[in-house]
Design a protein around this motif. Sequence first.
Motif, PDB file in Angstrom:
ATOM      1  N   VAL A 361     -35.676   7.150  53.624  1.00 43.80           N
ATOM      2  CA  VAL A 361     -34.363   7.129  52.966  1.00 43.80           C
ATOM      3  C   VAL A 361     -33.277   7.601  53.928  1.00 43.80           C
ATOM      4  N   ALA A 362     -33.567   8.647  54.686  1.00 44.02           N
ATOM      5  CA  ALA A 362     -32.573   9.180  55.619  1.00 44.02           C
ATOM      6  C   ALA A 362     -32.228   8.188  56.717  1.00 44.02           C
ATOM      7  N   ALA A 363     -33.203   7.394  57.149  1.00 43.15           N
ATOM      8  CA  ALA A 363     -32.991   6.464  58.260  1.00 43.15           C
ATOM      9  C   ALA A 363     -32.431   5.121  57.823  1.00 43.15           C
ATOM     10  N   ALA A 364     -32.443   4.835  56.542  1.00 45.90           N
ATOM     11  CA  ALA A 364     -32.056   3.510  56.061  1.00 45.90           C
ATOM     12  C   ALA A 364     -30.597   3.199  56.387  1.00 45.90           C
ATOM     13  N   ARG A 365     -30.382   1.991  56.891  1.00 46.37           N
ATOM     14  CA  ARG A 365     -29.022   1.501  57.134  1.00 46.37           C
ATOM     15  C   ARG A 365     -28.520   0.672  55.957  1.00 46.37           C
ATOM     16  N   THR A 366     -29.436   0.107  55.198  1.00 43.63           N
ATOM     17  CA  THR A 366     -29.046  -0.644  54.012  1.00 43.63           C
ATOM     18  C   THR A 366     -28.607   0.341  52.933  1.00 43.63           C
ATOM     19  N   PRO A 367     -27.654  -0.028  52.078  1.00 43.75           N
ATOM     20  CA  PRO A 367     -27.190   0.926  51.058  1.00 43.75           C
ATOM     21  C   PRO A 367     -28.256   1.196  50.002  1.00 43.75           C
ATOM     22  N   ILE A 368     -28.368   2.455  49.605  1.00 43.19           N
ATOM     23  CA  ILE A 368     -29.289   2.876  48.557  1.00 43.19           C
ATOM     24  C   ILE A 368     -28.472   3.473  47.419  1.00 43.19           C
ATOM     25  N   THR A 369     -28.752   3.036  46.218  1.00 42.36           N
ATOM     26  CA  THR A 369     -28.132   3.567  44.998  1.00 42.36           C
ATOM     27  C   THR A 369     -29.219   4.218  44.163  1.00 42.36           C
ATOM     28  N   THR A 370     -28.957   5.434  43.665  1.00 41.92           N
ATOM     29  CA  THR A 370     -29.951   6.150  42.873  1.00 41.92           C
ATOM     30  C   THR A 370     -29.381   6.498  41.506  1.00 41.92           C
TER      31      THR A 370
END
Length: 443
Positions: A361-370
């Motif tokens: 999760v920390a490394a992801a470049r794609t957007p994450i919505t929680t």
Amino acid sequence: MPDRLHAREFLKLVTDDFTELPPPERNSAPDGPIGWRGYDGSRLRAAERTGEEESVVCGTGRVEGTRAVLIAFEFGYLGGSLGERTGDRLEAAYTHARRHRLPVVPLIATGGSRMQEGMLALTQLQRVARQSVLTRQAGLAQIAVLRDPTTGGGWATLGAGADVVLALPGAQVGFAGSRVRPADADPAAYTAETQVAVGAADALVPPEELRARLGHWLRLLTSGSAAPAPVPAALGATGLPATGWDAVRRARAPERPRADAYLGAYFTHREDLAGDRAGGLDPDGMRCGFGTHKGRTVAYAAQTGAATRPAGYRTAARLVRLADRLGIPVLTLVDTPGAANDADAEREGAGAAIADLFAAVAAARTPITTLVIGEGGSGGALALAAPGNTWAAPDSYFSVIAPELAAAILKRPATEVEATADQLRIRPQDLVELGVIRGIAGT
């Protein structure tokens, strides 16, 4: 056992059209690179039986409208084995896929490396692995279909190394082929069904359903978007909790909507990923996959309200990394009392699995919505949460630890659990005020 269709028959089964790529030319020494007596005769007889000059047919085609590079194995040609010329064709197919920005679909039916070429045949696995890595780095999807049989190096590279693995029911699948495994080995361990059951493959797909399922997977994995996934509407209670313990009570209510309800309302169609690729699944604790939301692809990792097991965290990390590589936004749903903390969970590597998800999760470049849709129990919940883009449903809470456990750690009596819940400031409105979440989802 499923029918063993010839390569071109199988291509007709799954594609709308198919155009073969010209095979690379290679000058062969008599009886092959290590002078295996009779090898030329074996190849000639295989060609006469199958109409093919090698064990793979490579080309481009459309599957339910999505163009891809397809690699179909011809098992009738020396058991679908891999030799130098097979490696040439596979390398050319992957190179064509990268040049034209196309996903790759291996349709595998192989017994492994070709003995008549010795170690030169075995080293083709390194070539295949290199091509797969380059294609992965290019942000292109790889979806493998496991036919009968899928064994040896073909399974350990083209099959198990794919992003998504679909298998025909009844297919023999395993690293060890039937002639080399121990005599007392359980034959059930070497089946497509078992590979799905232990998380090494994602789904069993009957031949008559394969074109549609493969086509949908290709559409999902080739339609990335830079925009974040919209926050789902809250499905449960709308009013905010009066106290911390009220928030806990509402989040634990049996009738509260869970992940399946949220996923069903959010997506028009979805396909699940199964397993962590390390021998484990968490079907009761985690849902992962890709779906269609208002015409575009969104990946999802959703806790189901149960304690999340190590395999669930590893599967979620696999999902986040795949979505990130393909440029697909991610939606995560947090709902767990915490990570499973039994002895088996510790033996299965709970700490390492949670750490791996935090890292993904920390490394992801794609957007994450929680969206927190229920219980947010400690680090086992936080590992799935997007920093800076986490929201909460009105009937949820998020806490450093469950109030009962907090009271126990503080050596407080059970009568002070409810007061402890208030002190922890775990209500959605508290979390907004503290800056832990961005906001509260509406209905």
